[in-house]
Write a protein that holds these residues in place. Sequence first.
Motif, PDB file in Angstrom:
ATOM      1  N   PHE A   1       0.823  -1.199   0.000  1.00 21.91           N
ATOM      2  CA  PHE A   1       0.000   0.000   0.000  1.00 21.91           C
ATOM      3  C   PHE A   1       0.868   1.265   0.000  1.00 21.91           C
ATOM      4  CE2 PHE A   1      -2.336   3.277   2.402  1.00 21.91           C
ATOM      5  CZ  PHE A   1      -3.452   3.400   1.586  1.00 21.91           C
ATOM      6  N   GLU A   2       1.999   1.227   0.705  1.00 28.63           N
ATOM      7  CA  GLU A   2       2.881   2.387   0.842  1.00 28.63           C
ATOM      8  C   GLU A   2       3.828   2.578  -0.336  1.00 28.63           C
ATOM      9  OE1 GLU A   2       3.212  -0.312   2.995  1.00 28.63           O
ATOM     10  OE2 GLU A   2       1.748   0.329   4.471  1.00 28.63           O
ATOM     11  N   TYR A   3       3.711   1.780  -1.389  1.00 29.61           N
ATOM     12  CA  TYR A   3       4.606   1.867  -2.547  1.00 29.61           C
ATOM     13  C   TYR A   3       4.629   3.305  -3.081  1.00 29.61           C
ATOM     14  CZ  TYR A   3       6.397   0.924  -7.260  1.00 29.61           C
ATOM     15  OH  TYR A   3       7.126   0.930  -8.431  1.00 29.61           O
TER      16      TYR A   3
ATOM     17  N   TYR B   1      -3.137  -4.761   2.843  1.00 29.17           N
ATOM     18  CA  TYR B   1      -2.245  -3.720   2.339  1.00 29.17           C
ATOM     19  C   TYR B   1      -1.355  -4.208   1.189  1.00 29.17           C
ATOM     20  CZ  TYR B   1      -3.666  -1.275   6.575  1.00 29.17           C
ATOM     21  OH  TYR B   1      -4.407  -0.660   7.554  1.00 29.17           O
ATOM     22  N   SER B   2      -1.810  -5.202   0.434  1.00 21.90           N
ATOM     23  CA  SER B   2      -1.002  -5.749  -0.649  1.00 21.90           C
ATOM     24  C   SER B   2      -1.805  -5.820  -1.949  1.00 21.90           C
ATOM     25  CB  SER B   2      -0.521  -7.156  -0.291  1.00 21.90           C
ATOM     26  OG  SER B   2       0.312  -7.115   0.852  1.00 21.90           O
ATOM     27  N   PHE B   3      -1.136  -5.482  -3.044  1.00 20.52           N
ATOM     28  CA  PHE B   3      -1.749  -5.464  -4.362  1.00 20.52           C
ATOM     29  C   PHE B   3      -0.855  -6.239  -5.320  1.00 20.52           C
ATOM     30  CE2 PHE B   3      -3.079  -1.877  -1.957  1.00 20.52           C
ATOM     31  CZ  PHE B   3      -4.393  -1.655  -2.302  1.00 20.52           C
ATOM     32  N   ARG B   4      -1.471  -6.908  -6.293  1.00 21.94           N
ATOM     33  CA  ARG B   4      -0.688  -7.697  -7.243  1.00 21.94           C
ATOM     34  C   ARG B   4      -1.047  -7.309  -8.670  1.00 21.94           C
ATOM     35  NH1 ARG B   4       1.298 -13.832  -6.826  1.00 21.94           N
ATOM     36  NH2 ARG B   4       2.991 -13.510  -8.293  1.00 21.94           N
ATOM     37  N   ASP B   5      -0.018  -7.239  -9.493  1.00 21.70           N
ATOM     38  CA  ASP B   5      -0.169  -6.928 -10.905  1.00 21.70           C
ATOM     39  C   ASP B   5      -0.212  -8.245 -11.684  1.00 21.70           C
ATOM     40  OD1 ASP B   5      -0.351  -5.452 -13.229  1.00 21.70           O
ATOM     41  OD2 ASP B   5       1.618  -4.530 -13.057  1.00 21.70           O
TER      42      ASP B   5
END
Length: 80
Positions: A40-42, A59-63
């Motif tokens: 999330f803080e990227y 708080y995690s996202f994946r492409d």
Amino acid sequence: MDNTKVKLKASPLGGQGLFAEERIAAGEVIAEFDGAIYPFEYPGWTEDLLNHTIQFERYSFRDATGLARRINHSCEPNCG
């Protein structure tokens, strides 16, 4: 892994989306989110990443590297 039964086409709602070209069985994989994982803080969030990543933890996202990048959001999804 991209399923050959789906094709990327222009969406009547705008932009592009995935559309079934053949019947897809229950439980059959359509596409995988197999790309980079972003917290999330990227600090490097871009409009592209915001539009095409999927949240999979708080708080995690994946492409994705394939067709999963073009799966459209639906409030009434027919796959998951």
